[in-house]
Each structure stands twice: as C-alpha cells, then as structure tokens.
Scaffold this motif. Structure first.
Motif, short mmCIF file in Angstrom:
data_model
loop_
_atom_site.label_atom_id
_atom_site.label_comp_id
_atom_site.label_asym_id
_atom_site.label_seq_id
_atom_site.Cartn_x
_atom_site.Cartn_y
_atom_site.Cartn_z
N TYR A 57 3.97 3.05 5.72
CA TYR A 57 3.47 2.49 4.49
C TYR A 57 2.67 3.40 3.63
O TYR A 57 2.55 4.48 3.84
N GLY A 58 2.85 3.11 2.29
CA GLY A 58 2.35 3.77 1.14
C GLY A 58 1.80 2.92 0.09
O GLY A 58 2.22 1.69 0.00
N HIS A 59 1.28 3.37 -0.98
CA HIS A 59 0.73 2.60 -1.92
C HIS A 59 1.99 1.80 -2.93
O HIS A 59 1.52 0.87 -3.71
N HIS A 60 3.10 2.52 -2.92
CA HIS A 60 4.19 1.84 -3.70
C HIS A 60 4.32 0.55 -3.01
O HIS A 60 5.25 -0.31 -3.61
N MET A 61 3.78 0.23 -1.84
CA MET A 61 4.19 -1.14 -1.03
C MET A 61 2.94 -1.85 -1.01
O MET A 61 2.95 -2.88 -0.14
N ARG A 62 2.01 -1.56 -1.77
CA ARG A 62 0.64 -2.20 -1.69
C ARG A 62 0.89 -3.68 -1.87
O ARG A 62 0.17 -4.58 -0.88
N GLU A 63 1.38 -4.36 -2.77
CA GLU A 63 1.26 -6.04 -3.09
C GLU A 63 1.87 -6.56 -1.73
O GLU A 63 1.35 -7.81 -1.39
N LEU A 64 3.02 -6.12 -1.34
CA LEU A 64 3.75 -6.71 -0.45
C LEU A 64 2.99 -6.63 0.90
O LEU A 64 2.84 -7.49 1.68
N THR A 65 2.33 -5.39 1.14
CA THR A 65 1.58 -5.25 2.61
C THR A 65 0.35 -6.13 2.57
O THR A 65 0.09 -6.70 3.42
N LEU A 66 -0.25 -6.28 1.24
CA LEU A 66 -1.61 -7.16 1.11
C LEU A 66 -1.05 -8.72 1.64
O LEU A 66 -1.81 -9.21 2.07
N ALA A 67 -0.21 -8.99 1.02
CA ALA A 67 0.23 -10.48 0.86
C ALA A 67 0.73 -10.82 2.24
O ALA A 67 0.64 -11.75 2.95
N THR A 68 1.57 -9.83 3.02
CA THR A 68 2.09 -10.14 4.51
C THR A 68 0.87 -10.13 5.30
O THR A 68 0.76 -10.83 6.33
N ALA A 69 -0.26 -9.32 5.25
CA ALA A 69 -1.23 -9.17 6.00
C ALA A 69 -1.99 -10.47 5.92
O ALA A 69 -2.45 -11.01 6.99
#
Length: 322
Positions: free
Chosen positions: A269-281
């Motif tokens: 993970y890195g901040h370039h994947m922020r929106e996806l990571t928060l949505a899937t969390a």
C-alpha cells in the motif's frame, strides 16, 4: 446444532425445505469441534487488509456505526511499509478499543528478484528467500514489538520457527502471538499440526477447504484457525457467508475474516491507492455485519469469544534448542 447456552440453531432454509420434503440429513455430533478459545467462546472476528492509520480509523468508525465487534485487525503490506509514527498511532488506536493489531513481517518472495514466483508453478511463493530475507523479517518483528505490536503475521515456516525461538529466548515479548498467512496456509491435518508445533498461535487455512477438511484438522489440533468468510480474488474469491454457522461448528476456535472479493489488490500500500483502500476497508466491515446478521438470523450467534480476548491458550510446540 446448538450454541454454548444450549439454544438450538437452525440451518439455512431448513423449515421451508423440510415442508417441501427436501430436508437435509441430521448433522452428526461427531463432526463438531470440541475446542474453544481460552476464556470461552468459539469464534472471534478479524478485519484484514487495514493498511495504515487512516484505513484503521475508517474501520473503527464503521464498526461502531454498524455495531460490528472486532477482536483483531490485520495488515498485509508489512511492517517495513509503515513509519514508527504510523505504527504507534495504530497501536494506540487499537489499544483504546482492546483490539489485537497484527502486522505482516518482512520481505517475501513475490516481491523479490527471484523468477520462480513468476513461473506457471509459482514456486517459492511468499517465503523468505535466503538469510537476508529472514533477517528482514526478524528486524521487522523486533521493531514492531518494541513499538507495542503484539501480533505478527508470517508467511514462511523458517521465519515462524525463528520468531517462536526468539519469543522463547526473550528477544520478543512472551505474549507476542504469531499468525500464519493464508498464502502458505496448510490444507491437511498433518501440516496444520506442524505449524502449531513450529510456534503458530493461529493458522489461516485456505478458504476452499471443505467442511470435512475442517473436521479432520480439529481431530489433531486445537490451535485457533483463521478463515476468510469472503476471500480476496487472488485467494479464490470464495464467498461462504451462508456456511458461517457450520464453519464455526466444525472449525472452532475460529477467527471469521471478512475479506472482499471483486476488489483490486492493494499490497504494498501507498497513498496513491488511498481512495480504493479506504473504500474497501469500509466495505469489509459491512461484509462483517452481513455475516453476523446471518448468524443471528439462524440463532447461531451466541458463542462469540469476549471482546478483548486474544491469547490462544496452551498449544503444542517442538522443543527449542538450548
């Protein structure tokens, strides 16, 4: 099928199917796991792929909103992908809620320069290639535990045994727990027992194991089992929500892991994947609510282990060298 209080749970569709003459055979008591977590309870919950403080905050907020109890939160990118400040923030946030935080250790073969993991056979997988990779895992383990992390996620048998020996020797805190990754999870009872003896405190089995496979494992080992109720696509994408009650009956003590299929991978993970990571969390917590609702609907939700419990109880170990 009964819970600890003696309440009879029902199987999905049982009454309607029986009325139509399509009832299933009676469950065999011999299939049921005799094991529980220390302190009581047959199942705990885990939210995986929580990759940093921001994703953790989303999970905690969503779990409060949807009333999803959480025993463990795990991360998959690795200790080395987090700063000391980020780890400390996660330790403090989970500590306030009495939730176990589990971080992945060190280098792994799929991110290494070795070509075997890219062949059709996927040789070596996530295992630590060479001495330096093992050393990196140990470095991560020491760093993480010094910052207050109490659970480490491991994807290599040698690393598992090394960290267990480090725990026995006092290099790691004695109450550190070691969790085996689904990516090397055992698929037979003999292998499961080996992981227990190597130092595993919970073992993530692949989500495609049959109910009979779980019963076979429970005949040889009482070590806690982790299982994706919904698996990520790279682990098969299996969705087994309607089987949750029977998975607990056969596999207890069992961590119910609420993964997410049809979602892109986010490791490392890195901040370039922020929106996806928060949505899937956020959606993983919602999936947990759906599974818990099914348990409640079937009258099989009464055996959850107390929140805040994390230790595995007395397990069998190989003798460590003096």
């Amino acid at each position: 099928m009964t819970d600890a209080s003696g309440t009879t749970a029902r199987r999905p569709g049982e009454q309607a199917l029986a009325t139509l003459g399509l009832g299933a055979p009676d469950l065999s008591p011999a299939d049921a796991s005799p094991h529980t977590f220390p302190g009581g309870g047959r199942w705990r919950t885990e939210i995986p792929s929580c990759e940093g403080p921001e994703a953790l905050a989303v999970v905690l907020k969503e779990s409060s909103r949807l009333d999803v109890p959480i025993h463990r939160i795990s991360q998959g990118s690795g200790v080395w992908m987090l700063t000391d400040a980020e780890i400390t923030e996660m330790v403090e946030a989970t500590g306030e809620r009495d939730i176990e935080l589990c971080l992945f250790t060190g280098p792994r073969g799929t991110w290494d320069i070795g070509g075997s993991t890219r062949t059709d056979s996927r040789g070596a997988g996530l295992r630590a290639r060479g001495h330096d990779a093992v050393a990196g895992c140990v470095e991560d383990a020491v760093r993480a535990t010094e910052l207050g992390v109490k659970c480490l996620l491991v994807a290599d048998e040698g690393v598992l045994w090394t960290l267990h020996r480090a725990r026995v020797a006092g290099i790691l805190p004695a109450d550190t727990t070691l969790k085996v990754s689904a990516l090397i999870g055992p698929v037979n009872p003999a292998a499961y027992a080996v992981y227990e003896n190597l130092g595993a405190d919970s073992v993530n089995v692949p989500s495609d194991l049959t109910l009979d496979h779980l019963t076979e494992i429970r005949r040889v080992s009482g070590a806690p089992m982790d299982m994706y109720i919904e698996a990520p696509d790279d682990l098969g994408g299996y969705v087994r929500m309607y089987e949750v009650a029977e998975l607990i009956r056969r596999g207890a003590p069992l961590y119910l892991k609420f993964g997410l299929s049809k979602a892109p991978g986010i490791y490392p993970y890195g901040h370039h994947m922020r929106e996806l990571t928060l949505a899937t969390a956020r959606e993983r917590v919602r999936r947990g609510r759906l599974a818990l609702d099914l348990l409640a609907r079937h009258g099989a939700d009464g055996d959850m282990a107390p929140l805040g419990s994390r230790l595995p109880g007395t397990l069998r170990r190989f003798d460590t060298p003096s």
